[in-house]
Write a protein that holds these residues in place. Structure first.
Motif, mmCIF file in Angstrom:
data_model
loop_
_atom_site.group_PDB
_atom_site.id
_atom_site.type_symbol
_atom_site.label_atom_id
_atom_site.label_comp_id
_atom_site.label_asym_id
_atom_site.label_seq_id
_atom_site.Cartn_x
_atom_site.Cartn_y
_atom_site.Cartn_z
ATOM 1 N N CYS A 147 40.895 41.785 38.990
ATOM 2 C CA CYS A 147 40.784 41.488 37.561
ATOM 3 C C CYS A 147 41.293 42.714 36.792
ATOM 4 N N TYR B 59 40.423 43.863 34.165
ATOM 5 C CA TYR B 59 39.330 44.543 33.464
ATOM 6 C C TYR B 59 38.276 45.084 34.422
ATOM 7 N N CYS B 60 37.942 44.333 35.459
ATOM 8 C CA CYS B 60 36.811 44.683 36.329
ATOM 9 C C CYS B 60 37.241 45.247 37.679
ATOM 10 N N HIS C 68 38.298 35.165 34.951
ATOM 11 C CA HIS C 68 37.204 35.794 35.691
ATOM 12 C C HIS C 68 35.898 35.231 35.139
ATOM 13 N N CYS D 189 33.843 39.138 33.809
ATOM 14 C CA CYS D 189 34.005 39.513 32.408
ATOM 15 C C CYS D 189 34.351 38.324 31.529
HETATM 16 ZN ZN ZN Z 1 36.855 40.720 35.003
#
Ligand code: ZN
Ligand code: FAD
Lengths: 100, 384, 189
Positions: free
Chosen positions: A6, A8-9, A59, A63
């Motif tokens: 991901c 972001y994660c 996701h 998130c």
């Molecule tokens: Zn994420």
């Protein structure tokens, strides 16, 4: 199980994600001016390539964000993930090419 | 004439081109081996209780051909009309299945409603004790003429029949390009073993249809997904019919070898890998164990995946294309095995006459432009 | 805002009472707290931080806390903020004032979920019985938090100590999650 990165994660198990279909399919700005042919193509025709495929993922159990990915449909290998709204990463092979 | 793909549908097409239309100058090109695609990977459920008139016409045409197929081919395809029972687990299921029962009867297709107790009587291993289940059984729709057949035998039977009439079946021969003349019409195909000229090409490549059609510059309303199945260790005959549950996503029957044959829903994302994720099959086994607690200690022997090409309305395409001389039979998704004889029969007609048989006339590509969807997806979201 | 705190009962009271003790893997229900879901762009995030008393964490999957208040990063523009019930009304009022004119959303989601803790040397192993994440201390250090899955239920998981995790779960899934953790704990009680 696939590990998907991901944007972001970071790397996370496949179970946390939902597939969202082909990416970069832009909704026509003014559908009423489109021919039936073009509108049908927008709604239903997909590239469905063997090889690299630009696609949307969410996701959903993380998130919550949508993002894009380049995945090789012959190996399920992810060549890249990138944020929604950004173009397909430069230097990556075209649809249907292999990733390695 | 060339048929691309020696699965059941491609071989049946060649067989009926030869037997019904007297066309034997036909080559069936297969990149792998006979029936090595979805034909040899599927869970062999045959039924025709689809909601819409168009579908009922197509799938029941197939069931009628199944009923005489072993005779016709002089080859035992082990068609067994043991009944397919589709379970209802909530009010929506009950209403939708009853609607199917009524619609089917109007179309002359058998389908009947059973109470939960009648379901258990028909299939004794079924658990209907609501207190032990997250999704209790509220009843079911039973089609008695439905059942199973032996998948490999179908491919071999049609192959033998076609071969005996002069059709060439060429394995290990992948189509790599479609050649077109100055007028745009098809002139032949490039293959891994050289060019083959032909005025007519029928594409029956299941999960690979988008890729083959792209060789002729045609974009398709298709996406290819893995679909998985698995079998248990063999046991004595215990399971008399086919049971499907779409709501909790599992279906099961017992093969003549004694294995429990179990199928899952499609995997979550498009792929050509011919395998799938393990969590999909374990989820299916959760459902099987809840419906049939007696199978909780069974061991699974093998699991595998096939690549199914899915249309937006979950109905197939059997049609002429935008390219003169190019025909396509695809989009069977998770449920095309049952249609094999009917599909081959009407596709052979379409190629031979350059116009569809009345039964497949609605199953065009253009329906996705014109809006005349045959929306079995919305009708039931039931496949297989 | 109506005061619902007196009406709150744990959805899993009977399960909690019957739960066996274990120092290897203790399972406990945590007392009720107020929860806010906050979403906003940078200007609103800064303004919200002044009301909260500390900055919202900007690093992905980390929580920040000060005293009895905690803020969990759940997404690039989304946080879960928890605080004692008695501070809730004043906090919501102050936040509304500070956020006036700044596009953002602040929603009281206190009733939506309840919290559990799993603690003891076997805590990570118990959670891994249903959660696919790597819970080794390198991959999931103290101070990390995230939405994830436990069996078929979505949870918010945070590590508050090397050997202690908190789980936030929707009330209607709490029964399922508790039983799943109990089953995983069986060999340690
Ligand atoms: Zn994420
Ligand atoms: C796990 C699973 C369970 C299923 N269960 C059921 C069920 O219970 N009931 C039901 O009705 N249906 C079921 N199906 C669906 C059914 O199997 C298919 O719809 C059906 O087999 C499609 O038939 P076919 O003969 O056209 O496909 P296939 O047998 O896949 O034939 C297509 C052939 O084309 C070949 N090919 C592809 N590209 C090329 C190329 N470039 N050159 C040459 N050859 C090429 C392939 O190698 C393949 O052999 C299931 C499918 C799967 C995967």
């Amino acid at each position: 199980m696939l590990i998907i990165a991901c944007p972001y994660c970071g790397p996370r198990p496949e179970l946390e994600f939902r597939y969202g279909g082909e990416a970069h399919v832009a909704r026509p700005v003014d559908p009423s001016t489109l021919s039936d042919e073009d509108w049908g193509a927008f709604l239903y025709q997909r590239a469905n390539p063997r090889g690299l495929h630009a696609e949307r993922w969410r996701h959903v159990h993380g998130c919550g964000r949508f993002f894009n990915a380049l995945r090789d449909t012959t190996t399920d290998f992810f060549a890249a993930t990138y944020e929604t709204g950004t173009p397909r990463p430069a230097g990556t092979p075209a649809d249907g090419e292999t990733s390695r | 004439m060339i048929i691309v793909g020696a699965g059941g549908h491609g071989l049946a097409t060649a067989y009926y081109l030869a037997t019904v239309h007297g066309i034997t100058n036909v080559a069936v090109l297969e990149k792998g081996w006979l029936g090595g695609g979805n034909t040899g990977r599927n869970t062999t459920i045959v039924r025709s209780n689809y909601l819409f008139d168009e579908s009922a016409g197509l799938y029941d045409h197939a069931v009628k051909l199944w009923e005489g197929l072993s005779q016709e081919l002089n080859y035992n395809v082990m068609f067994s009309q043991r009944g397919v029972l589709m379970l209802a687990h909530n009010i929506h299921d009950v209403q939708s299945f009853k609607r199917h029962v009524h619609a089917n009867r109007l179309n002359g297709v058998d389908n009947e409603w059973l109470t939960a107790e009648e379901c258990r009587d028909f299939c004794p291993p079924l658990n209907i004790d609501a207190s032990t289940m997250r999704y209790p059984v509220l009843g079911g729709a039973l089609q008695r003429r439905a059942g199973t057949a032996r998948h490999d035998a179908v491919a071999w039977g049609y192959a033998r029949g076609a071969d005996a009439r002069g059709v060439d079946i060429i394995q290990n021969c992948a189509v790599t390009g479609i050649r077109r003349g100055p007028d745009g019409a098809v002139t032949g195909v490039e293959t891994s073993r050289g060019f083959i000229g032909a005025k007519k090409v029928g594409v029956v490549a299941a999960g690979n249809t988008s890729v083959v059609m792209a060789m002729a510059g045609q974009r398709m309303p298709l996406e290819s997904y893995p679909l998985q199945a698995l079998v248990s260790e063999p046991i004595k005959p215990i399971f008399p019919c086919v049971v499907m549950s779409n709501t909790i996503h599992a279906y099961i029957s017992q093969s003549d070898k004694g294995e429990l044959v179990i199928g899952a829903g499609t995997d979550a994302y498009t792929s050509y890998t011919q395998r799938g994720a393990l969590h999909i099959t374990t989820h299916t086994l959760d459902a099987i164990c809840e419906l049939f607690p007696m199978f909780r200690r069974m061991r699974m022997l093998r699991n595998w995946g096939g690549i199914v090409d899915v249309t937006p309305d979950r109905s197939p395409i059997i049609a002429k294309t935008g390219v003169s001389g190019l025909y396509v039979n695809c989009g069977w998704g998770t449920g095309g095995f049952k249609a094999t004889p009917g599909s081959g029969h009407v596709f052979a007609h379409t190629i031979a006459k350059d116009e569809p048989h009345p039964i497949n006339a609605p199953f065009t590509i253009d329906r996705f432009r014109d809006g005349f969807l045959i929306d079995e997806a919305a009708a039931a979201a039931v496949a297989h | 805002m109506a005061d619902l705190s007196t009406m709150r009962t744990p959805a899993i009271e009977a399960l909690v009472t019957a739960s066996p003790a274990s120092h290897l893997a203790a399972l406990t229900a945590l007392p009720p707290r107020t929860r806010f879901s906050f979403r906003g762009r940078p200007a609103a995030v800064t303004a919200f931080g002044t009301v909260l008393g500390f900055d919202l964490p900007q690093v992905a999957c980390r929580f920040a806390e000060d005293g009895a208040r905690r803020a969990l990063w759940l997404g690039p523009d989304e946080w879960l903020v928890t605080l004692p019930d008695r501070e809730a009304t004043a906090f919501a009022g102050a936040a509304a004032t500070a956020l006036a004119g700044l596009p953002s959303s602040l929603v009281d989601v206190s009733q939506r979920s309840l919290a559990l803790a799993v603690s003891g040397p076997m805590a990570a192993r118990i959670i891994n019985a249903g959660c696919p994440l790597d819970l080794s201390p390198d991959a999931f250090p103290v101070g990390m938090c995230t939405r994830t899955l436990l069996g078929k239920a979505e949870i918010v998981l945070s590590r508050t100590d090397e050997a202690r995790f908190e789980i936030d779960v929707w009330r209607s899934f709490a029964d399922y999650v508790w039983r799943l953790l109990e089953e995983a704990r069986r060999e340690f009680v």
